[in-house]
Every structure is written in structure tokens, then in C-alpha cells.
Design a protein around this motif. Structure first.
Motif, PDB file in Angstrom:
ATOM      1  N   VAL A  69       0.836  -1.202   0.000  1.00 16.47           N
ATOM      2  CA  VAL A  69       0.000   0.000   0.000  1.00 16.47           C
ATOM      3  C   VAL A  69       0.870   1.250   0.000  1.00 16.47           C
ATOM      4  O   VAL A  69       0.620   2.212  -0.744  1.00 16.47           O
ATOM      5  N   ALA A  70       1.911   1.265   0.825  1.00 13.95           N
ATOM      6  CA  ALA A  70       2.793   2.433   0.883  1.00 13.95           C
ATOM      7  C   ALA A  70       3.477   2.670  -0.462  1.00 13.95           C
ATOM      8  O   ALA A  70       3.557   3.809  -0.943  1.00 13.95           O
ATOM      9  N   ALA A  71       3.962   1.596  -1.096  1.00 14.73           N
ATOM     10  CA  ALA A  71       4.625   1.740  -2.393  1.00 14.73           C
ATOM     11  C   ALA A  71       3.642   2.193  -3.464  1.00 14.73           C
ATOM     12  O   ALA A  71       3.983   3.002  -4.341  1.00 14.73           O
ATOM     13  N   ALA A  72       2.410   1.689  -3.412  1.00 19.99           N
ATOM     14  CA  ALA A  72       1.399   2.088  -4.392  1.00 19.99           C
ATOM     15  C   ALA A  72       1.060   3.565  -4.261  1.00 19.99           C
ATOM     16  O   ALA A  72       0.911   4.278  -5.267  1.00 19.99           O
ATOM     17  N   ARG A  73       0.957   4.059  -3.045  1.00 22.99           N
ATOM     18  CA  ARG A  73       0.632   5.475  -2.839  1.00 22.99           C
ATOM     19  C   ARG A  73       1.782   6.374  -3.289  1.00 22.99           C
ATOM     20  O   ARG A  73       1.557   7.454  -3.848  1.00 22.99           O
TER      21      ARG A  73
END
Length: 450
Positions: free
Chosen positions: A328-332
Motif C-alpha cells: 500500500v505504501a509503495a502504491a501510494r
């Protein structure tokens, strides 16, 4: 001997299982955001409503004809599909799930004359159809043949029999009308033959299934390819496509949805991307996989009033993972680089779709580990704690329902569990104003018996 078990108007049949008032009533199911008609009961087909037709063009006609229209209820359809496949596995362990509403079975061919074998297999087909209907409420067609392509052809015959009021169970092996049916079946209806190939085959005089089977191998190799040659051999009764008992190794994984309403602000789109990344992570863990790269994309409509834009950015992960927090952090972060708020004239982009793509996918345990801990949380004990956390997250969501526990950037679970038609649902959720209850997977939507 192969069998193709095909659910009849599957989405419509799922809606009818839990709503007896729909029996004999025309039913249609819509695509994402209630855009197009993607499933039709026989009554709707008889009205001349085409597959894939835009709903807004036929809305008045459907209402005048008393058609009950539903939004797609993928949770219900997926669960009913699993139930149908579970019933088929009680018939034989050799089951290949071909799609959400189709499966191939394989059983030994019984001994006897072709006519006796045909009669026996059609009797078994009737038993399978009755068992699936009794255990799940879903009507199916069952067709037998010595190859998968012929089983598909027999399924088309079963459709004709069902429309005529007969039992939709056919065995092509040893059937006295086999050659007549193949000679009448348009080549474009043969499994694996598309429009372009159909046009070329018709120009060669092979306008039917039997015509394709009769073409010389040299012509098929020279003018087409080995794929169509295999199809022709299957039509001749030579099995070239064995039952697939193992899923194909996944190379990529995409999770995305069109928005119910256009979105321009980054926070709204970021919430959608975080949800898609979390869903992708859950799927990785369920399949025992990890991903080494993630990409986030966002796009407007390609047509209509502008401005139009599509953006995609990604990043390599330090270590391949299926951890929801890390993905999720990488996607954001990737979305932040792909997102642009205004065009050169200062007009805001109205984005209609966003999602994530996972790449560099491999089985868990085969990923390359770093020699040194680059950041805090990269040690072996930290990885064990994160793995335990993901196990607890998945267990909670299995017990209390999807999205009962989420990553904070996804938003509040109480709003994520709602449909787009409900008040308080995020603007990016799909528009499903006609969705039926999720009868089999949510306690608060169980069918009520009066």
C-alpha cells in the motif's frame, strides 16, 4: 471422456436462487457502474436485447417489458461458483475450472458399443445436472465428447435442446446425429475460432465445424498456425488439449475498478489505490506468492469532454513481499508521481479509473533476500512479526467479513463495506444502485424466510 458443465445464464440464475419471485420473470444483470447488459435470461434474449448493450439505451424498453434489472453482485456470484465447482468435485476429482461458470470434467470412457456409451454418458449428464440443481439451485448444461473442443460443440447443441424445452444433456461420442450437427454448426461458433479466422475459413469453403475438420493439415499450417491445426484435430476426435490440473504460474496481478463518480483530488484516488493494493496483497498471500515490483495507474475517460490523461508510475521493492502495509505504501508513492491535478490550461482532470499492477511475481520462499538490513524493520525477526500480523489480518477478515480490518489509508471499514448506493460510501466505489443482497457471505444480508 471429457464433459463441459456450463451454468445457464449464470449471473441471472444466481439472482433467482434466493428470490423465488424471479422464476419465469425476465432478468438482466449489468456490468460495472451499471453500464452495459452482461447477462440475460432466456426471456430477455427472446426480447432481442443484445449482449453488451448500453443499459441507458434499453432502460425504458426493459421497464415496459417487466424486466428485473440487477447490478453485478460479484461476491454472490463468486461464492455460488465455488459451490457449483465443489459439487462437481464429488462426481470426479478431475475438474478443471475454466471460468466462473464453466468447468471441464474427465472420466474414463465406459466399455461398450458407441451407441451404448452415448446412452450411458447422457444418463450420467442428467444425473450431474440434477445434482447441481438440487444442491445449489443453479441450472447447468452437460455435454460429453472425446475431446474438449467437441465437448464445447456439444454444449452449443445442448443450448438448442434447452431452448426447445428438452434436457440440455448431450454426448457426441457415438451419437447418430453427430455428423449432422457438426455440418450445421457455423465455424465461427467453434471454440477458439475468432471473427478473422472464421472469415478466412469461409473463404476457403470451410464454413462449418465439419468443414474445418476436413481441411488438410498443410493448409492449416501454411495459412493459419498450429493452434488452429490442434482445433481441427480435436474436431476429428484426436485429443490435443489435456485437462489442466494445475493453475498457470502467475506473472502479473492487476486490481482496478472504474469510479462510480469522477474524482480529481489526490486523497480520494489515493484511498482507491490503497484499497486495490491491499486486495492484491491478500490475493498474493492466498496463492503463496510475493511481488518484487508495483505500479499504480490512473486514467480519465478516453472519449467525451476533456481533458484526457493517463498516468502510470512504479517502483521496485527492496524485497519481494506480500505485506499489505509495504505494498500500500509503495502504491501510494507511485500514485503521487503518476497523478497530475490540472492540465496546461488549469482545467482539472476528472479521473474515472485507478488501480495497481504487481510484477516480478514468484512463489514465497524463492525471493532474493538482502544481505544487510537497509532500514529499520528489515531483520529476520521483523519479517516474522509482519508475517504473523498478515496472518492475523487475513484471519480477522475471514471471520468477520471482507474489509473488517484494513490498512488505515484505505479509509474507515464501516464505509468500505457499503455499496455505492449506500450513503457514506466513498465516491470512487462502483455505482451499483440495483445490487441484490450478498446472501451467502454477510450475516446482515442473509435471506429472511417469512
Amino acid at each position: 471422456m471429457f464433459a463441459l458443465v456450463d451454468c445457464s445464464a449464470f449471473y441471472c440464475s444466481c439472482e433467482r436462487v434466493f428470490d423465488p419471485s424471479l422464476d419465469g420473470v425476465p432478468v438482466a444483470v449489468l456490468s460495472n457502474n451499471d453500464g452495459c447488459i452482461i447477462a440475460r435470461s432466456q426471456e430477455v434474449k427472446d426480447l432481442g436485447i443484445p449482449m453488451g448493450a448500453p443499459f441507458f439505451k434499453h432502460k425504458r424498453e426493459l421497464a415496459e417489458q417487466g424486466v428485473r434489472v440487477f447490478s453485478s453482485n460479484y461476491t454472490l456470484y463468486g461464492d455460488m461458483s465455488r459451490r457449483v465447482m465443489a459439487v462437481l468435485e464429488t462426481v470426479t476429482p478431475d475438474v478443471e475450472v475454466y471460468s466462473i461458470d464453466e468447468a471441464f470434467l474427465s472420466v474414463p470412457t465406459p466399455e461398450g458399443s458407441p451407441q451404448a456409451v452415448c446412452a450411458e454418458m447422457e444418463r450420467r449428464a442428467v444425473e450431474i445436472r440434477a445434482k447441481v440443481l438440487r444442491w445449489t439451485g443453479i441450472p447447468v448444461r452437460v455435454s460429453w465428447a472425446e475431446t474438449k473442443t467437441l465437448a464445447k460443440a456439444a454444449s452449443e447443441w445442448a443450448k438448442v435442446k434447452l431452448k426447445a424445452g428438452g434436457e440440455p444433456c448431450v454426448c457426441l461420442w457415438g451419437h447418430p446425429e453427430r455428423e449432422r450437427w457438426l455440418a450445421s454448426m457455423p465455424v465461427g461458433d467453434v471454440w477458439g475460432v475468432g471473427r478473422r479466422w472464421a472469415a478466412k475459413l469461409e473463404a476457403l469453403g470451410a464454413a462449418t465445424a465439419s468443414g474445418l475438420a476436413a481441411l488438410p493439415d498443410g493448409v492449416l499450417r501454411q495459412r493459419f498456425n498450429v493452434v488452429l491445426l490442434r482445433t481441427a484435430m480435436e474436431l476429428r476426435g484426436v485429443s490435443c488439449l489435456p485437462l489442466s490440473d494445475a493453475p498457470v504460474a502467475r506473472q502479473t496481478l492487476v486490481k482496478s475498478r472504474s469510479f462510480g463518480e469522477p474524482a480529481s483530488d489526490l486523497s480520494t484516488i489515493s484511498q482507491a489505490v490503497a484499497t486495490h493494493a491491499a486486495r492484491a496483497a491478500e490475493k498474493l498471500r492466498r496463492e503463496g506468492l510475493v511481488a518484487g515490483r508495483i505500479e499504480a495507474f490512473v486514467t480519465t475517460k478516453r472519449f467525451g469532454a476533456g481533458p484526457h490523461r493517463s498516468g502510470c508510475r512504479g517502483e521496485m521493492l527492496g524485497e519481494a513481499t506480500a505485506d499489505s502495509g509495504a505494498l500500500v505504501a509503495a502504491a501510494r508513492r507511485s500514485l503521487g508521481r503518476a497523478y497530475v491535478e490540472f492540465d496546461a490550461r488549469g482545467t482539472p482532470y476528472r479521473y474515472r479509473k485507478a488501480g495497481v499492477t504487481l510484477l516480478e511475481i514468484r512463489p514465497v520462499g524463492t525471493e532474493q533476500r538482502g544481505l544487510f538490513a537497509v532500514t529499520d524493520g528489515d531483520t529476520a525477526s521483523d519479517r516474522q512479526r509482519r508475517a504473523a500480523l498478515m496472518e492475523a489480518l487475513d484471519a480477522a477478515n475471514r471471520k468477520y467479513g471482507k474489509r473488517a480490518v484494513v490498512v488505515a489509508s484505505q479509509g474507515c471499514p464501516s464505509t468500505l463495506s457499503r455499496t455505492r448506493a449506500a450513503s457514506g460510501a466513498p465516491a470512487w466505489e462502483m455505482r451499483r444502485e440495483r445490487m441484490s443482497p450478498r446472501y451467502t457471505t454477510r450475516w446482515d444480508e442473509l435471506a429472511v424466510v417469512r
